[in-house]
Design a protein around this motif. Sequence first.
Motif, PDB file in Angstrom:
ATOM      1  N   TRP A   1      -1.468  47.914  26.682  1.00 50.95           N
ATOM      2  CA  TRP A   1      -1.122  48.634  27.945  1.00 50.95           C
ATOM      3  C   TRP A   1      -2.062  49.477  28.513  1.00 50.95           C
ATOM      4  N   LEU A   2      -3.032  50.276  27.501  1.00 52.00           N
ATOM      5  CA  LEU A   2      -4.028  51.306  28.278  1.00 52.00           C
ATOM      6  C   LEU A   2      -5.251  50.928  27.848  1.00 52.00           C
ATOM      7  N   VAL A   3      -5.345  49.725  27.529  1.00 49.00           N
ATOM      8  CA  VAL A   3      -6.992  49.551  27.333  1.00 49.00           C
ATOM      9  C   VAL A   3      -7.432  48.621  28.436  1.00 49.00           C
ATOM     10  N   VAL A   4      -8.553  49.032  29.162  1.00 50.42           N
ATOM     11  CA  VAL A   4      -9.201  48.197  30.104  1.00 50.42           C
ATOM     12  C   VAL A   4      -9.626  46.856  30.017  1.00 50.42           C
ATOM     13  N   GLY A   5      -9.207  46.117  30.733  1.00 51.55           N
ATOM     14  CA  GLY A   5      -9.097  44.729  30.566  1.00 51.55           C
ATOM     15  C   GLY A   5     -10.715  44.101  31.174  1.00 51.55           C
ATOM     16  N   ALA A   6     -10.438  42.713  31.100  1.00 50.53           N
ATOM     17  CA  ALA A   6     -11.571  41.867  31.645  1.00 50.53           C
ATOM     18  C   ALA A   6     -11.116  40.955  32.539  1.00 50.53           C
ATOM     19  N   HIS A   7     -10.004  40.978  33.311  1.00 51.59           N
ATOM     20  CA  HIS A   7      -9.308  40.006  33.986  1.00 51.59           C
ATOM     21  C   HIS A   7      -9.668  39.757  35.348  1.00 51.59           C
ATOM     22  N   ALA A   8      -9.813  40.947  36.254  1.00 49.47           N
ATOM     23  CA  ALA A   8     -10.150  41.059  37.541  1.00 49.47           C
ATOM     24  C   ALA A   8     -11.113  41.914  37.869  1.00 49.47           C
ATOM     25  N   THR A   9     -12.055  41.603  38.536  1.00 53.24           N
ATOM     26  CA  THR A   9     -13.414  42.555  38.822  1.00 53.24           C
ATOM     27  C   THR A   9     -12.786  43.365  39.725  1.00 53.24           C
ATOM     28  N   GLY A  10     -13.048  44.660  39.530  1.00 50.79           N
ATOM     29  CA  GLY A  10     -12.663  45.667  40.307  1.00 50.79           C
ATOM     30  C   GLY A  10     -11.236  46.047  40.078  1.00 50.79           C
ATOM     31  N   HIS A  11     -10.471  45.683  39.523  1.00 50.39           N
ATOM     32  CA  HIS A  11      -8.978  45.931  39.038  1.00 50.39           C
ATOM     33  C   HIS A  11      -8.702  46.034  37.721  1.00 50.39           C
ATOM     34  N   ASN A  12      -9.759  45.925  36.884  1.00 48.93           N
ATOM     35  CA  ASN A  12      -9.388  46.138  35.491  1.00 48.93           C
ATOM     36  C   ASN A  12      -8.887  47.390  34.897  1.00 48.93           C
ATOM     37  N   THR A  13      -9.138  48.610  35.572  1.00 45.17           N
ATOM     38  CA  THR A  13      -8.718  49.762  35.039  1.00 45.17           C
ATOM     39  C   THR A  13      -7.452  50.099  35.851  1.00 45.17           C
ATOM     40  N   SER A  14      -7.195  49.820  37.039  1.00 45.08           N
ATOM     41  CA  SER A  14      -6.005  49.843  37.775  1.00 45.08           C
ATOM     42  C   SER A  14      -5.012  49.066  37.504  1.00 45.08           C
ATOM     43  N   GLY A  15      -5.205  47.696  37.035  1.00 44.23           N
ATOM     44  CA  GLY A  15      -4.451  46.631  36.786  1.00 44.23           C
ATOM     45  C   GLY A  15      -4.246  46.283  35.340  1.00 44.23           C
ATOM     46  N   ILE A  16      -2.817  45.814  35.124  1.00 40.32           N
ATOM     47  CA  ILE A  16      -2.541  45.285  33.666  1.00 40.32           C
ATOM     48  C   ILE A  16      -2.424  43.894  34.006  1.00 40.32           C
ATOM     49  N   GLY A  17      -3.393  43.145  33.329  1.00 41.73           N
ATOM     50  CA  GLY A  17      -3.543  42.024  33.332  1.00 41.73           C
ATOM     51  C   GLY A  17      -2.528  40.937  32.396  1.00 41.73           C
ATOM     52  N   ALA A  18      -1.622  39.985  33.055  1.00 39.31           N
ATOM     53  CA  ALA A  18      -0.520  39.222  32.073  1.00 39.31           C
ATOM     54  C   ALA A  18      -1.002  37.771  32.552  1.00 39.31           C
TER      55      ALA A  18
END
Length: 252
Positions: A80-97
């Motif tokens: 839930w609260l670990v920054v991803g690497a799924h959408a440039t510019g949206h990894n902090t704001s976005g939860i990637g499923a």
Amino acid sequence: MLRGMVDIISRSEWGARAPRSRQTTSWSARTEFIVHYSAGPPSQTPRQIQAFHMDSNGWSDVGYNFLIDTDGKIYEGRGWLVVGAHATGHNTSGIGACFIGGNGDATPATRKAIRALYDEANRKAGRTLKIRGHRDVGSTDCPGDDLYAWVRDGMPADGAGEADGGGGGSGGGGQVPPWPGVYLSYPPITRHPAVSTWQGRMRERGWSLTVDGAYGARSRSVCSAFQREKGLTVDGIVGPDTWRVAWTAPIT
């Protein structure tokens, strides 16, 4: 198994490798829920995807926060609260499923699981997150035309999307207009073309409401009463479910 409102297969259960590093964020920074697909065969496993991300891409871990297969099983990625690497510019704001599969492979069980995961994210955040497809925030075909049509329609809980025809039910209004991606709420007043569309539909259903394109106190009152009548969550906000039901529910 991580148990909450949804069951999530933990990293230890699917044999995840330890991340090389991790950066955390907070729920206050989470504003969107971004749907992806792996663009590979549904037979891929979370371990294979993680290995590709770490060994070929050189990332610290699997890129997504969660992964979902055709059986509707949800796997913990970064969580839930670990920054991803799924959408440039949206990894902090976005939860990637990420759906594990390609265009046309997603099943009703897949959609149901993604929707349940989204609802759980909203519950944890304490507010409604914006729904996005990867192509909404980047130059890509992800998550494929089939799954994106459902995402664009607001990820209806029954798994149906525009491609399924919408509408139905005695007294319903036929095909559901595509979900505009804008939550109609008050305060402050929401002004958007979708407001007039929704207000017009509510007038067709017999509600006393002026079609003026401004979602204010009266619109919120009608919305809350309609939600209560149809057994929806009563929050006075026209989100994906309230929008869809305005067209699909029988007029009583």
